[in-house]
Write a protein that holds these residues in place. Structure first.
Motif, PDB file in Angstrom:
ATOM      1  N   MET A   1       0.841  -1.200   0.000  1.00  0.00           N
ATOM      2  CA  MET A   1       0.000   0.000   0.000  1.00  0.00           C
ATOM      3  C   MET A   1       0.874   1.246   0.000  1.00  0.00           C
ATOM      4  N   ASN A   2       0.652   2.120  -0.978  1.00  0.00           N
ATOM      5  CA  ASN A   2       1.437   3.348  -1.073  1.00  0.00           C
ATOM      6  C   ASN A   2       0.874   4.402  -0.135  1.00  0.00           C
ATOM      7  N   LYS A   3       1.775   5.007   0.589  1.00  0.00           N
ATOM      8  CA  LYS A   3       1.382   6.082   1.487  1.00  0.00           C
ATOM      9  C   LYS A   3       1.816   7.427   0.900  1.00  0.00           C
ATOM     10  N   ARG A   4       0.918   8.357   0.861  1.00  0.00           N
ATOM     11  CA  ARG A   4       1.214   9.684   0.343  1.00  0.00           C
ATOM     12  C   ARG A   4       1.221  10.680   1.490  1.00  0.00           C
ATOM     13  N   MET A   5       2.201  11.536   1.443  1.00  0.00           N
ATOM     14  CA  MET A   5       2.304  12.561   2.482  1.00  0.00           C
ATOM     15  C   MET A   5       1.399  13.722   2.112  1.00  0.00           C
ATOM     16  N   PHE A   6       0.551  14.076   3.027  1.00  0.00           N
ATOM     17  CA  PHE A   6      -0.391  15.166   2.788  1.00  0.00           C
ATOM     18  C   PHE A   6       0.232  16.489   3.248  1.00  0.00           C
ATOM     19  N   ILE A   7       0.332  17.449   2.347  1.00  0.00           N
ATOM     20  CA  ILE A   7       0.870  18.773   2.652  1.00  0.00           C
ATOM     21  C   ILE A   7      -0.264  19.786   2.531  1.00  0.00           C
ATOM     22  N   PRO A   8      -0.585  20.497   3.590  1.00  0.00           N
ATOM     23  CA  PRO A   8      -1.663  21.495   3.519  1.00  0.00           C
ATOM     24  C   PRO A   8      -1.369  22.531   2.435  1.00  0.00           C
ATOM     25  N   PRO A   9      -2.416  23.044   1.753  1.00  0.00           N
ATOM     26  CA  PRO A   9      -2.207  24.012   0.670  1.00  0.00           C
ATOM     27  C   PRO A   9      -1.478  25.274   1.125  1.00  0.00           C
ATOM     28  N   VAL A  10      -1.629  25.648   2.407  1.00  0.00           N
ATOM     29  CA  VAL A  10      -1.011  26.882   2.892  1.00  0.00           C
ATOM     30  C   VAL A  10       0.475  26.696   3.177  1.00  0.00           C
ATOM     31  N   ALA A  11       0.946  25.434   3.237  1.00  0.00           N
ATOM     32  CA  ALA A  11       2.339  25.184   3.612  1.00  0.00           C
ATOM     33  C   ALA A  11       3.315  25.686   2.555  1.00  0.00           C
ATOM     34  N   LEU A  12       3.024  25.464   1.276  1.00  0.00           N
ATOM     35  CA  LEU A  12       3.945  25.855   0.202  1.00  0.00           C
ATOM     36  C   LEU A  12       4.169  27.369   0.164  1.00  0.00           C
ATOM     37  N   PRO A  13       3.119  28.204   0.200  1.00  0.00           N
ATOM     38  CA  PRO A  13       3.369  29.658   0.228  1.00  0.00           C
ATOM     39  C   PRO A  13       4.181  30.104   1.442  1.00  0.00           C
ATOM     40  N   ILE A  14       3.960  29.465   2.591  1.00  0.00           N
ATOM     41  CA  ILE A  14       4.716  29.826   3.794  1.00  0.00           C
ATOM     42  C   ILE A  14       6.189  29.469   3.618  1.00  0.00           C
ATOM     43  N   ILE A  15       6.459  28.289   3.044  1.00  0.00           N
ATOM     44  CA  ILE A  15       7.842  27.882   2.811  1.00  0.00           C
ATOM     45  C   ILE A  15       8.532  28.831   1.846  1.00  0.00           C
ATOM     46  N   VAL A  16       7.824  29.184   0.762  1.00  0.00           N
ATOM     47  CA  VAL A  16       8.389  30.123  -0.218  1.00  0.00           C
ATOM     48  C   VAL A  16       8.655  31.480   0.425  1.00  0.00           C
ATOM     49  N   LEU A  17       7.729  31.938   1.263  1.00  0.00           N
ATOM     50  CA  LEU A  17       7.900  33.222   1.947  1.00  0.00           C
ATOM     51  C   LEU A  17       9.094  33.183   2.901  1.00  0.00           C
ATOM     52  N   MET A  18       9.260  32.078   3.611  1.00  0.00           N
ATOM     53  CA  MET A  18      10.389  31.946   4.532  1.00  0.00           C
ATOM     54  C   MET A  18      11.715  31.961   3.777  1.00  0.00           C
ATOM     55  N   LEU A  19      11.771  31.244   2.642  1.00  0.00           N
ATOM     56  CA  LEU A  19      12.993  31.228   1.844  1.00  0.00           C
ATOM     57  C   LEU A  19      13.305  32.612   1.286  1.00  0.00           C
ATOM     58  N   PHE A  20      12.270  33.301   0.814  1.00  0.00           N
ATOM     59  CA  PHE A  20      12.470  34.650   0.283  1.00  0.00           C
ATOM     60  C   PHE A  20      12.946  35.597   1.374  1.00  0.00           C
ATOM     61  N   THR A  21      12.364  35.478   2.571  1.00  0.00           N
ATOM     62  CA  THR A  21      12.786  36.326   3.690  1.00  0.00           C
ATOM     63  C   THR A  21      14.229  36.048   4.071  1.00  0.00           C
ATOM     64  N   PHE A  22      14.595  34.767   4.095  1.00  0.00           N
ATOM     65  CA  PHE A  22      15.974  34.399   4.430  1.00  0.00           C
ATOM     66  C   PHE A  22      16.953  34.979   3.407  1.00  0.00           C
ATOM     67  N   LEU A  23      16.629  34.836   2.128  1.00  0.00           N
ATOM     68  CA  LEU A  23      17.514  35.369   1.090  1.00  0.00           C
ATOM     69  C   LEU A  23      17.608  36.889   1.165  1.00  0.00           C
ATOM     70  N   LEU A  24      16.478  37.532   1.451  1.00  0.00           N
ATOM     71  CA  LEU A  24      16.476  38.992   1.557  1.00  0.00           C
ATOM     72  C   LEU A  24      17.346  39.454   2.724  1.00  0.00           C
ATOM     73  N   LEU A  25      17.211  38.778   3.868  1.00  0.00           N
ATOM     74  CA  LEU A  25      18.027  39.133   5.030  1.00  0.00           C
ATOM     75  C   LEU A  25      19.499  38.852   4.776  1.00  0.00           C
ATOM     76  N   PHE A  26      19.782  37.763   4.089  1.00  0.00           N
ATOM     77  CA  PHE A  26      21.178  37.437   3.782  1.00  0.00           C
ATOM     78  C   PHE A  26      21.801  38.506   2.890  1.00  0.00           C
ATOM     79  N   VAL A  27      21.071  38.904   1.844  1.00  0.00           N
ATOM     80  CA  VAL A  27      21.586  39.943   0.949  1.00  0.00           C
ATOM     81  C   VAL A  27      21.760  41.258   1.699  1.00  0.00           C
TER      82      VAL A  27
END
Length: 233
Positions: A1-27
């Motif tokens: 039986m294949n198990k699929r990991m469920f990722i809430p729809p709001v998780a991807l935008p939050i991850i992208v926002l966190m990465l963008f914030t990190f890159l902005l702070l680094f620059v």
């Protein structure tokens, strides 16, 4: 039986926002560090390399010594009186090992910059500037030692704005032809020597398993003291 990991729809935008914030702070921080080091005459590429070393080095602690401390601990022993057992608390002594380490980003990187700048000052024959810089370091060390406080379970702490403000004042008074040199050297060495090294005798009372000279590296008081002092000059 294949198990699929469920990722809430709001998780991807939050991850992208966190990465963008990190890159902005680094620059942003890398640009500020490059501009600050430029006042010492350090090329932008070298300044960016030093900034990266400070970030990566903040996670590296090099053990240099080990201390053993004994502290009182509350223990309980069983005492039988008239056939009835009673728990009796008492204070015993427990041995604790304390590792003393040097942080690469918070101690070795600033120290290497100071050694380089002072060596260049000697080679240029600027004796007066060298004397003023060493005098500023002595004053900053004494003031940092006054304001430094041992924090149990953490290490030696000092208010973040005091070292750069002291370094700024020393640079304005003793800076002469090179205020940035006096500001950076007194700001970093004042904290490293006055707060960390001169309080090593108190490590046995702090309850920490490791004391890191230089602390948290990039965001530690030593790095910030030098960086803010350069920006203020």
């Amino acid at each position: 039986m294949n198990k699929r990991m469920f990722i809430p729809p709001v998780a991807l935008p939050i991850i992208v926002l966190m990465l963008f914030t990190f890159l902005l702070l680094f620059v942003l921080f890398s640009g500020i560090a490059t501009a600050a080091f430029a006042k010492l005459g350090i090329p932008p590429a070298v300044a960016l390399t030093l900034f990266l070393f400070s970030i990566l080095g903040s996670f590296i602690n090099i053990p240099i010594a080990e201390e053993r401390a004994y502290e009182p601990v509350l223990q309980v022993k069983r005492v039988v009186f008239l056939g009835i057992p009673y728990p009796v608390p008492y204070f015993g002594w427990e041995e604790r090992r304390v590792v003393i380490a040097v942080n690469v980003g918070g101690a070795l990187v600033p120290l290497s910059i100071v050694i380089y700048e002072l060596t260049r000052t000697v080679l240029l024959g600027e004796v007066r500037l060298l004397f003023n810089t060493l005098l500023a370091v002595v004053i900053a060390v004494l003031l940092s030692h006054v304001f430094a406080r041992p924090v149990r379970g953490l290490g030696i702490a000092i208010p973040m704005l005091i070292p750069p403000l002291v370094a700024l004042g020393l640079a304005l008074v003793l800076g002469g032809s090179n205020p940035p040199l006096v500001a950076y050297t007194s700001g970093t060495m004042g904290v490293l020597i006055g707060a960390d090294l001169m309080n090593l005798n108190k490590i046995k009372t702090l309850g920490a398993s490791m004391i890191s000279i230089g602390g948290a590296g990039t965001f530690d008081g030593i790095f910030l003291a030098g960086l803010i002092a350069l920006l203020l000059v």
